[in-house]
Scaffold this motif. Structure first.
Motif, PDB file in Angstrom:
ATOM      1  N   GLN A  94      -9.591  45.891 114.200  1.00 45.89           N
ATOM      2  CA  GLN A  94     -10.669  46.755 113.742  1.00 45.89           C
ATOM      3  C   GLN A  94     -11.343  46.188 112.502  1.00 45.89           C
ATOM      4  N   PHE A 144     -15.213  45.068 112.177  1.00 44.93           N
ATOM      5  CA  PHE A 144     -16.079  45.610 111.132  1.00 44.93           C
ATOM      6  C   PHE A 144     -16.780  44.489 110.362  1.00 44.93           C
ATOM      7  N   CYS A 184     -17.903  53.856 112.949  1.00 47.62           N
ATOM      8  CA  CYS A 184     -16.744  52.966 112.980  1.00 47.62           C
ATOM      9  C   CYS A 184     -15.963  53.013 111.672  1.00 47.62           C
ATOM     10  N   MET A 244     -11.953  54.067 111.870  1.00 46.09           N
ATOM     11  CA  MET A 244     -10.965  53.004 111.707  1.00 46.09           C
ATOM     12  C   MET A 244      -9.622  53.578 111.268  1.00 46.09           C
ATOM     13  N   LEU A 270     -14.649  55.940 116.789  1.00 44.03           N
ATOM     14  CA  LEU A 270     -14.703  54.479 116.870  1.00 44.03           C
ATOM     15  C   LEU A 270     -15.339  54.017 118.172  1.00 44.03           C
ATOM     16  N   GLY A 320     -19.036  54.578 117.869  1.00 44.82           N
ATOM     17  CA  GLY A 320     -19.629  53.544 117.021  1.00 44.82           C
ATOM     18  C   GLY A 320     -19.773  52.214 117.727  1.00 44.82           C
ATOM     19  N   SER A 321     -18.786  51.859 118.547  1.00 42.64           N
ATOM     20  CA  SER A 321     -18.888  50.605 119.299  1.00 42.64           C
ATOM     21  C   SER A 321     -20.033  50.656 120.312  1.00 42.64           C
ATOM     22  N   HIS A 365     -23.201  50.064 118.340  1.00 33.44           N
ATOM     23  CA  HIS A 365     -23.319  48.641 118.024  1.00 33.44           C
ATOM     24  C   HIS A 365     -23.788  47.844 119.241  1.00 33.44           C
ATOM     25  N   ALA A 367     -18.570  44.954 118.565  1.00 29.40           N
ATOM     26  CA  ALA A 367     -18.479  46.167 119.391  1.00 29.40           C
ATOM     27  C   ALA A 367     -17.360  46.046 120.424  1.00 29.40           C
ATOM     28  N   TYR A 421     -14.005  46.580 118.704  1.00 28.71           N
ATOM     29  CA  TYR A 421     -13.765  48.001 118.459  1.00 28.71           C
ATOM     30  C   TYR A 421     -13.266  48.700 119.718  1.00 28.71           C
TER      31      TYR A 421
END
Length: 264
Positions: free
Chosen positions: A7, A11, A101, A105, A121, A124-125, A128, A182, A185
């Protein structure tokens, strides 16, 4: 531990990609064309025509640049406006992707429970990944426009032939960084959000049987309750085990023998 390392790597890689994309929007020399530069006299005269997303410039051999800013929003060339829009949309999605993300995390103490953090998460991926695709589409649109101009056979004489500049290549590398982040993640939370059902040796799914009043469906053996009584030294339940009965009989016989010997 491996989950945190992956992770953190995602990031750093995705954040570095978004920083590069943001830098390319402010960089010059998206396209550049050179005129002159050949010999023939003791003074070599050369000039460069270059453009970015915001202005069109001319630089002579003395290093002096004359620039013309692009007109207002609705008068900009269509492909330049499209590249701007795609990159800005990608940056907007990347902002929410970084935020989600960061909250999701494992090494942060924000975002709630583990299940909620994993969902953040994963969301968020997705942001991305979609933002990275939007950036790639923007850079590819610009490349397609330059390539179409260079390789078109019906261009009028005297048309400038432009080459691609460093910001375009830097932006493509940054977009692939974003996609890689991405994917990193998503790898860490895929098995948690979508676990596989257990399978037996034949490849079929197995199901756990429910216990009913201390008895299982597999062996039918009796299992007493787990409440322990210090008074009797055994488990309390609806029935007594055979070992308990044997211990009681032996204890009673020993007491009777001791009473008989005392009477004699």
């Amino acid at each position: 531990m491996w989950k945190r390392k992956i992770q953190l790597s995602g990031f750093l890689i995705s954040s570095l990609g978004w920083v590069f994309v943001l830098c390319t929007m402010a960089m010059d020399y998206w396209r550049v064309s050179q005129v002159g530069g050949t010999g023939g006299s003791f003074i070599i005269k050369v000039a460069w025509f270059w453009s970015n997303l915001w202005k069109d410039c001319f630089t002579d051999s003395s290093g002096i640049s004359n620039c013309r800013d692009f007109p207002v929003l609705w008068s900009v060339t269509a492909y330049v406006q499209g590249v701007r829009g795609l990159l800005m949309c990608g940056l907007g999605l990347g902002f929410f992707g970084i935020l989600f993300c960061f909250l999701g995390m494992e090494c942060t103490y924000l975002g709630g429970e583990d299940q909620m953090k994993d969902k953040l998460l994963l969301a968020g991926s997705v942001f991305h990944f979609v933002g990275g695709l939007a950036d790639i589409a923007g850079y590819c649109l610009y490349i397609n426009r330059i390539a179409k101009t260079n390789f078109s056979g019906n261009q009028p004489r005297g048309t400038l032939i432009y080459d691609l500049g460093e910001p375009v290549f830097l932006g493509l590398v940054a977009s692939f960084f974003i996609l890689l982040g991405a994917i990193l993640y998503a790898v860490t939370v895929y098995r948690i959000l979508f676990p596989k059902s257990p399978e037996n040796g034949n490849g079929t799914q197995t199901y756990m049987a429910a216990r009913s009043r201390g008895q299982t469906l597999y062996n039918g053996t009796y299992r007493p309750s787990r409440l322990y009584s210090r008074q009797y030294g055994s488990y309390k339940g609806s029935g007594r085990s055979s070992s308990y009965q044997l211990s009681t009989i032996s204890k009673t016989s020993i007491e009777k023998m001791s009473e008989r010997d005392a009477f004699v």
